[in-house]
Design a protein around this motif. Structure first.
Motif, PDB file in Angstrom:
ATOM      1  N   UNK A 147      -5.132   3.478 -15.023  1.00  0.00           N
ATOM      2  CA  UNK A 147      -6.106   3.615 -13.942  1.00  0.00           C
ATOM      3  C   UNK A 147      -7.542   3.586 -14.443  1.00  0.00           C
ATOM      4  N   UNK A 148      -7.767   4.013 -15.663  1.00  0.00           N
ATOM      5  CA  UNK A 148      -9.130   4.094 -16.187  1.00  0.00           C
ATOM      6  C   UNK A 148      -9.842   2.743 -16.169  1.00  0.00           C
ATOM      7  N   UNK A 165       0.830  -1.207   0.000  1.00  0.00           N
ATOM      8  CA  UNK A 165       0.000   0.000   0.000  1.00  0.00           C
ATOM      9  C   UNK A 165       0.860   1.251   0.000  1.00  0.00           C
ATOM     10  N   UNK A 166       1.984   1.193   0.696  1.00  0.00           N
ATOM     11  CA  UNK A 166       2.854   2.370   0.748  1.00  0.00           C
ATOM     12  C   UNK A 166       3.490   2.670  -0.611  1.00  0.00           C
ATOM     13  N   UNK A 167       3.504   1.722  -1.523  1.00  0.00           N
ATOM     14  CA  UNK A 167       4.068   1.938  -2.859  1.00  0.00           C
ATOM     15  C   UNK A 167       3.079   2.610  -3.810  1.00  0.00           C
ATOM     16  N   UNK A 168       1.840   2.751  -3.391  1.00  0.00           N
ATOM     17  CA  UNK A 168       0.821   3.354  -4.254  1.00  0.00           C
ATOM     18  C   UNK A 168       1.205   4.771  -4.647  1.00  0.00           C
ATOM     19  N   UNK A 181      -5.623  -4.902  -7.684  1.00  0.00           N
ATOM     20  CA  UNK A 181      -4.288  -4.625  -8.214  1.00  0.00           C
ATOM     21  C   UNK A 181      -3.214  -4.823  -7.149  1.00  0.00           C
ATOM     22  N   UNK A 182      -3.498  -4.404  -5.919  1.00  0.00           N
ATOM     23  CA  UNK A 182      -2.515  -4.518  -4.848  1.00  0.00           C
ATOM     24  C   UNK A 182      -2.461  -5.901  -4.214  1.00  0.00           C
ATOM     25  N   UNK A 238       1.923   7.082 -12.542  1.00  0.00           N
ATOM     26  CA  UNK A 238       2.036   6.295 -13.773  1.00  0.00           C
ATOM     27  C   UNK A 238       0.675   5.725 -14.154  1.00  0.00           C
ATOM     28  N   UNK A 239      -0.061   5.236 -13.144  1.00  0.00           N
ATOM     29  CA  UNK A 239      -1.393   4.698 -13.402  1.00  0.00           C
ATOM     30  C   UNK A 239      -2.340   5.775 -13.921  1.00  0.00           C
TER      31      UNK A 239
END
Length: 109
Positions: free
Chosen positions: A84-85, A69-72, A105-106, A78-79
């Motif tokens: 992200x769409x 989660x901390x990498x989000x 995704x995570x 980039x997403x």
């Protein structure tokens, strides 16, 4: 749960220098349930537009804080460029204009 929520919110820290704007700014959060939260984010260019929401996993099935989660914060810009769409969620949230679901995704689900 407090540790998990702290980990998710801490992924969007304030910049070290006050005059240096953050790429993404945390505007708030909403606990959807014991394992998922929605963070409300915007950018410096957003001005008065409503933020967007991202749903994040807080805990795995064993109750441990979800890894990654901390990498989000690093991956989200980039997403935002297109990936992200496909994660857009068809929900109405009065606190944001769009919601993206990053749970699968995570977690790799």
């Amino acid at each position: 749960m407090p540790d998990a929520l702290h980990a998710a919110a801490a992924a969007f820290p304030l910049p070290p220098e006050p005059e240096e704007p953050s790429e993404l700014r945390l505007r708030g959060f909403f606990l959807l349930d014991r394992t998922t939260c929605r963070l409300y984010l915007d950018t410096p260019e957003s001005q008065d537009a409503p933020p967007f929401g991202i749903d994040l996993p807080l805990q795995d099935e064993k109750g441990s804080v979800t890894v990654g989660v901390s990498a989000v914060h690093t991956a989200l810009p980039i997403l935002l460029l297109g990936e992200l769409e496909r994660m857009r969620k068809d929900v109405h949230d009065p606190y944001c204009h769009t919601v993206y679901d990053l749970v699968d995704w995570l977690t790799g689900s």
